[in-house]
Design a protein around this motif. Structure first.
Motif, PDB file in Angstrom:
ATOM      1  N   ARG A   1      -8.968   3.208   4.241  1.00  0.00           N
ATOM      2  CA  ARG A   1      -8.962   1.802   3.831  1.00  0.00           C
ATOM      3  C   ARG A   1     -10.388   1.284   3.640  1.00  0.00           C
ATOM      4  N   PHE A   2     -11.026   1.775   2.582  1.00  0.00           N
ATOM      5  CA  PHE A   2     -12.375   1.300   2.269  1.00  0.00           C
ATOM      6  C   PHE A   2     -12.372  -0.172   1.849  1.00  0.00           C
TER       7      PHE A   2
ATOM      8  N   ALA B   1       5.975   9.513  -0.527  1.00  0.00           N
ATOM      9  CA  ALA B   1       5.190   8.959   0.581  1.00  0.00           C
ATOM     10  C   ALA B   1       4.009   8.142   0.066  1.00  0.00           C
ATOM     11  N   ILE B   2       3.308   8.678  -0.935  1.00  0.00           N
ATOM     12  CA  ILE B   2       2.159   7.961  -1.494  1.00  0.00           C
ATOM     13  C   ILE B   2       2.612   6.662  -2.163  1.00  0.00           C
ATOM     14  N   ALA B   3       3.724   6.714  -2.894  1.00  0.00           N
ATOM     15  CA  ALA B   3       4.235   5.499  -3.535  1.00  0.00           C
ATOM     16  C   ALA B   3       4.564   4.439  -2.487  1.00  0.00           C
ATOM     17  N   HIS B   4       5.167   4.856  -1.384  1.00  0.00           N
ATOM     18  CA  HIS B   4       5.481   3.918  -0.305  1.00  0.00           C
ATOM     19  C   HIS B   4       4.212   3.248   0.224  1.00  0.00           C
ATOM     20  N   VAL B   5       3.190   4.053   0.478  1.00  0.00           N
ATOM     21  CA  VAL B   5       1.946   3.493   1.023  1.00  0.00           C
ATOM     22  C   VAL B   5       1.276   2.581  -0.006  1.00  0.00           C
TER      23      VAL B   5
ATOM     24  N   GLY C   1       0.146  -6.162   1.045  1.00  0.00           N
ATOM     25  CA  GLY C   1      -0.567  -6.742   2.177  1.00  0.00           C
ATOM     26  C   GLY C   1      -0.189  -6.215   3.541  1.00  0.00           C
ATOM     27  N   SER C   2       0.588  -5.139   3.603  1.00  0.00           N
ATOM     28  CA  SER C   2       0.940  -4.574   4.903  1.00  0.00           C
ATOM     29  C   SER C   2      -0.296  -3.974   5.575  1.00  0.00           C
TER      30      SER C   2
END
Length: 372
Positions: free
Chosen positions: A266-267, A341-345, A352-353
């Motif tokens: 999370r840069f 999984a990547i799409a979910h993230v 904003g999660s």
């Protein structure tokens, strides 16, 4: 080989890099004339017109509390059309690589209907917010599944995709496409498939892959990326992409297609975060990586993925590279899981999660343990 077959092959290869659709709104005289000219020039174009069926579905969608009869739906359709012929409403989309012309609802109504089965897991407000997002995907083996999941859920309005490679037959154990596409650029394949799902999503292709010269444009041109998904094989590009993304405050995601491992950096939240969770030297440069050979490169790979944390079969496979296999294996099930999984993230970060930086596992072998 016959002359006819040679000519057919030449025609088939002529537009091998086509990946952009053409829109025709027939209420505009110039576009109507252009489409008529196209059909006259290419009489073999296949025309698909299910516009009224889409209208019927849209009408049912907008009247969820009513159980409309076929007659009532037809009345709504007549009211919608008014005095305008159905052919002049909506938009005609031409796919030059397949010679298909498709009549669909225009953009706003198309998106409303195509995403209707997302409700309320993705609300209308969330869908509209996601439509403004720009996501980049580097590497289109795992990246193909990522890009398609993003497009199908409509988690962005613009996708930037980068890969220098063309499709090999051996790629088709994990890349969903047809054998007729062997030899075609991977960027072209992904752009075409997205256009056939949703022609209104903007797809920008970087056919040469990511380089020192184009990385800044990939990340920032026409607006900064909101998320970068890095799925490439090049170790130098992995370092380069993260250094540049961190400088721009862009979060980076990666899936490794083994044990369902997803990396989140999370840069955007922590601009001073060490790249790859500090698993590589802070001063390491892409140029230094390019000069690495043999043991040094393998040590870097180990630093990034942690060989001891790989699945037992992947650890065995790594020992066979250069002996019985040429590269590490990737299974379709793992690649599709990674795409999901990547799409979910991506969706959760975009909305904003509070997903923290770290290494996460969706390890199916651990979830579905079996005794042998």
């Amino acid at each position: 080989m016959s002359i006819i077959l040679e000519e057919a092959l030449a025609a088939g290869n002529k537009d091998n890099n086509e990946r952009k659709v053409v829109f025709y709104h027939l209420q505009q005289p110039a576009q109507k004339a252009a489409l008529e000219a196209l059909l006259k020039q290419h009489p073999h174009i296949c025309v698909y017109d299910a516009f009224t069926a889409q209208l019927a579905e849209l009408i049912k969608l907008r009247n969820p509390t009513q159980r409309l009869t076929d007659q009532q739906i037809q009345e709504h359709i007549r009211e919608y059309l008014g005095s305008t012929p159905a052919a002049q409403l909506g938009v005609w989309v031409y796919y030059p690589w397949s010679y298909r012309l498709v009549h669909i609802l225009d953009e706003a109504e198309f998106i409303e209907l195509r995403t209707s089965r997302n409700q309320q897991k993705i609300t209308t407000a969330e869908r509209n917010k996601l439509a403004g997002k720009k996501i980049g995907v580097i590497g289109l083996s795992v990246g193909q599944s990522v890009a398609l999941a993003l497009a199908m859920e409509r988690l962005c309005g613009e996708l930037r995709i980068a890969d220098f490679d063309t499709l090999d037959l051996s790629n088709m154990n994990r890349i969903r496409t047809g054998v007729h596409n062997v030899g075609t650029r991977k960027t072209v394949l992904v752009a075409r498939e997205i256009a056939e799902i949703d022609p209104f999503i903007v797809v920008r292709c970087y056919d040469e892959g990511i380089t020192d010269d184009n990385i800044d444009g990939f990340l920032t041109e026409n607006g900064k990326l909101d998320i970068l998904v890095e799925e490439c094989d090049g170790l130098d590009v992995k370092i380069l992409a993260r250094l540049k993304a961190r400088a721009q405050g862009i979060p980076v995601l990666m899936d490794t297609s083994d044990r369902g491992m997803v990396d989140v950096e999370r840069f955007d939240v922590h601009p001073d975060l060490p790249i790859l969770h500090g698993r590589v030297p802070a001063t390491l440069t892409p140029a230094e990586v390019r000069s690495m050979e043999g043991p040094a490169r393998m040590a870097l790979v180990d630093s990034i993925v942690n060989f001891s944390a790989l699945s037992p079969k992947m650890q065995l496979s790594l020992q066979e590279i250069g002996k019985t296999i040429t590269t590490w294996p990737q299974l379709a099930s793992a690649v599709m899981l990674g795409g999901a999984a990547i799409a979910h993230v991506c969706r959760e970060i975009s909305l904003g999660s509070d997903i923290h930086s770290g290494r996460y596992y969706v390890d199916l072998e651990q979830i579905f343990k079996t005794s042998k």
